[in-house]
Design an enzyme around this catalytic site. Structure first.
Site, PDB file in Angstrom:
ATOM      1  N   ARG A 117      17.368  16.030  -6.038  1.00 33.02           N
ATOM      2  CA  ARG A 117      18.407  15.776  -7.049  1.00 33.02           C
ATOM      3  C   ARG A 117      19.469  14.771  -6.629  1.00 33.02           C
ATOM      4  NH1 ARG A 117      17.397  21.163  -7.722  1.00 33.02           N
ATOM      5  NH2 ARG A 117      16.546  21.017  -5.641  1.00 33.02           N
ATOM      6  N   THR A 118      19.889  14.828  -5.362  1.00 31.58           N
ATOM      7  CA  THR A 118      20.983  13.931  -4.972  1.00 31.58           C
ATOM      8  C   THR A 118      20.553  12.461  -5.075  1.00 31.58           C
ATOM      9  OG1 THR A 118      21.818  15.663  -3.514  1.00 31.58           O
ATOM     10  CG2 THR A 118      22.692  13.448  -3.178  1.00 31.58           C
ATOM     11  N   LYS A 125       9.611   2.167  13.133  1.00 33.03           N
ATOM     12  CA  LYS A 125       9.374   1.277  14.287  1.00 33.03           C
ATOM     13  C   LYS A 125      10.547   1.357  15.257  1.00 33.03           C
ATOM     14  CE  LYS A 125       6.980  -2.085  11.363  1.00 33.03           C
ATOM     15  NZ  LYS A 125       7.143  -3.407  10.749  1.00 33.03           N
ATOM     16  N   HIS A 177      29.123  17.190   2.190  1.00 31.04           N
ATOM     17  CA  HIS A 177      28.367  16.677   1.041  1.00 31.04           C
ATOM     18  C   HIS A 177      29.380  16.584  -0.110  1.00 31.04           C
ATOM     19  CE1 HIS A 177      25.250  15.855  -1.715  1.00 31.04           C
ATOM     20  NE2 HIS A 177      24.495  16.923  -1.597  1.00 31.04           N
TER      21      HIS A 177
HETATM   22  C1  NCD Z   1      21.914  20.564  -0.662  1.00 35.19           C
HETATM   23  C2  NCD Z   1      21.831  19.622   0.493  1.00 35.19           C
HETATM   24  O1  NCD Z   1      20.877  18.890   0.671  1.00 35.19           O
HETATM   25  O2  NCD Z   1      22.795  19.629   1.249  1.00 35.19           O
HETATM   26  N1  NCD Z   1      21.186  20.198  -1.766  1.00 35.19           N
HETATM   27  C3  NCD Z   1      21.734  19.310  -2.635  1.00 35.19           C
HETATM   28  O3  NCD Z   1      22.156  18.253  -2.274  1.00 35.19           O
HETATM   29  N2  NCD Z   1      21.807  19.687  -3.914  1.00 35.19           N
HETATM   30  C4  NCD Z   1      21.793  21.963  -0.316  1.00 35.19           C
HETATM   31  C5  NCD Z   1      20.562  22.431   0.360  1.00 35.19           C
HETATM   32  O4  NCD Z   1      19.708  21.662   0.789  1.00 35.19           O
HETATM   33  O5  NCD Z   1      20.449  23.649   0.483  1.00 35.19           O
END
Ligand code: NCD
Length: 308
Positions: A56-57, A84, A134
């Protein structure tokens, strides 16, 4: 706003509110339009630099940049010269030499986006670094809470599960505290980080005790890929003590909501009946992510001056 978005801990109340308000404006500007696109970042280039897996991100950032009419390059470490042995620095300088204005980076090492920000001229957006932060996830979570509950000030948020490995939890703790929410972490003691005592949160170990007073329950994924030891006896035991099932959901106040950043381990931290219930904002969070990331790119790349 600053040139980069590296961590939620950097955002003050005005910055964070500006992002949320801008996202709301973008959402209403696009609502009901047949062509869901603004010309704001025409001629700008956004690079998605992903060293870790993402569904999703990455797609959300790609869509956000495209809806602002930027050119988008998706770079995943797999299949590139990273295999590489090319370093993060050389990779970034190469991308910048090709004219990127912003780099959206996800990396397994905590702090990688900070290093990157020292090397490049353009903007850097942290899309998840190791177990550190994040920030856009926390912004889209705050946006979703505000949308559903009308405010953030005084809202009681319970964050449950694998806090130790969760950059989502860290970013949410800082952002929610900045925006006036009260955060309680509930986790097995083995999945709480050292130093949690200095975070602006309450800590509890009994999920049933906190649910009746929660406005928001945010479930975290059990991050098996970051676990190099056994942090709890069994999946069943974890689920029994820290999982959100239908019975526990019944203990929540009437208008409380349930969140999860995804990807979910259905049946482990969250039961399907909860994930698919009317209280769940999981799908809204994904949709809101695009608006919030549009707002971030717009504000960082000085969209206002670039638009005609
Ligand atoms: C999260 C991540 O990758 O930090 N997912 C996300 O970005 N929606 C949370 C996770 O991986 O559990």
């Amino acid at each position: 706003m600053k040139r980069h978005l590296l961590e939620a801990a950097d955002l003050d109340r005005d910055d964070a509110t500006l992002v949320l308000d801008t996202a709301a404006q973008i959402e209403s500007a696009l609502a009901g339009r047949e062509v869901k696109k603004l010309p704001t970042l025409r001629g700008r280039t956004v690079v998605n630099l992903f060293y870790e897996d993402s569904t999703r991100t990455r797609i959300s950032f790609e869509l956000a940049a495209k809806r602002l009419s930027a050119d988008v390059i998706n770079f995943s470490a797999k299949g590139s010269s990273v295999s590489k042995g090319e370093s993060l620095k050389d990779t970034a300088l190469t991308l910048e030499a090709m004219g990127s204005d912003a780099i959206v980076v996800r990396h397994g090492a905590s702090g990688a986006p900070h290093r990157l920000a020292q090397w490049v001229q353009g903007s850097v957006v942290n899309a998840g670094d190791g177990t550190h932060e994040h920030p856009t996830q926390a912004l889209l979570d705050a946006y979703t809470i505000r949308q559903r509950l009308g405010r953030l000030d005084g809202i009681r948020v319970v964050v449950v599960g694998d806090v130790l490995h969760s950059r989502v939890a860290r970013s949410n703790v800082w952002l929610l505290a900045t925006l006036g929410a009260e955060v309680t972490l509930v986790a097995p003691p083995t999945l709480l980080p050292v130093g949690v005592g200095s975070w602006p949160v309450q800590v509890g170990y009994d999920l049933d005790a906190v649910l009746p007073k929660a406005d928001v329950v945010m479930m975290l994924r059990v991050q098996a890929e970051r676990m190099n030891a056994s942090f709890f006896p069994s999946a069943r035991e974890y689920s029994r003590r820290y999982g959100l099932d239908g019975r526990r959901m019944g203990a929540l106040p009437d208008d409380a909501i349930v969140m999860h950043p995804g990807p979910m381990n259905r049946g482990m931290e969250i039961a399907a009946v909860v994930a698919d219930s009317a209280r769940s904002t999981i799908v809204d969070q994904v949709g809101n992510g695009v608006s919030v990331r549009m707002a971030v790119l717009y504000l960082l790349l000085g969209g206002a001056s670039a638009s005609e």
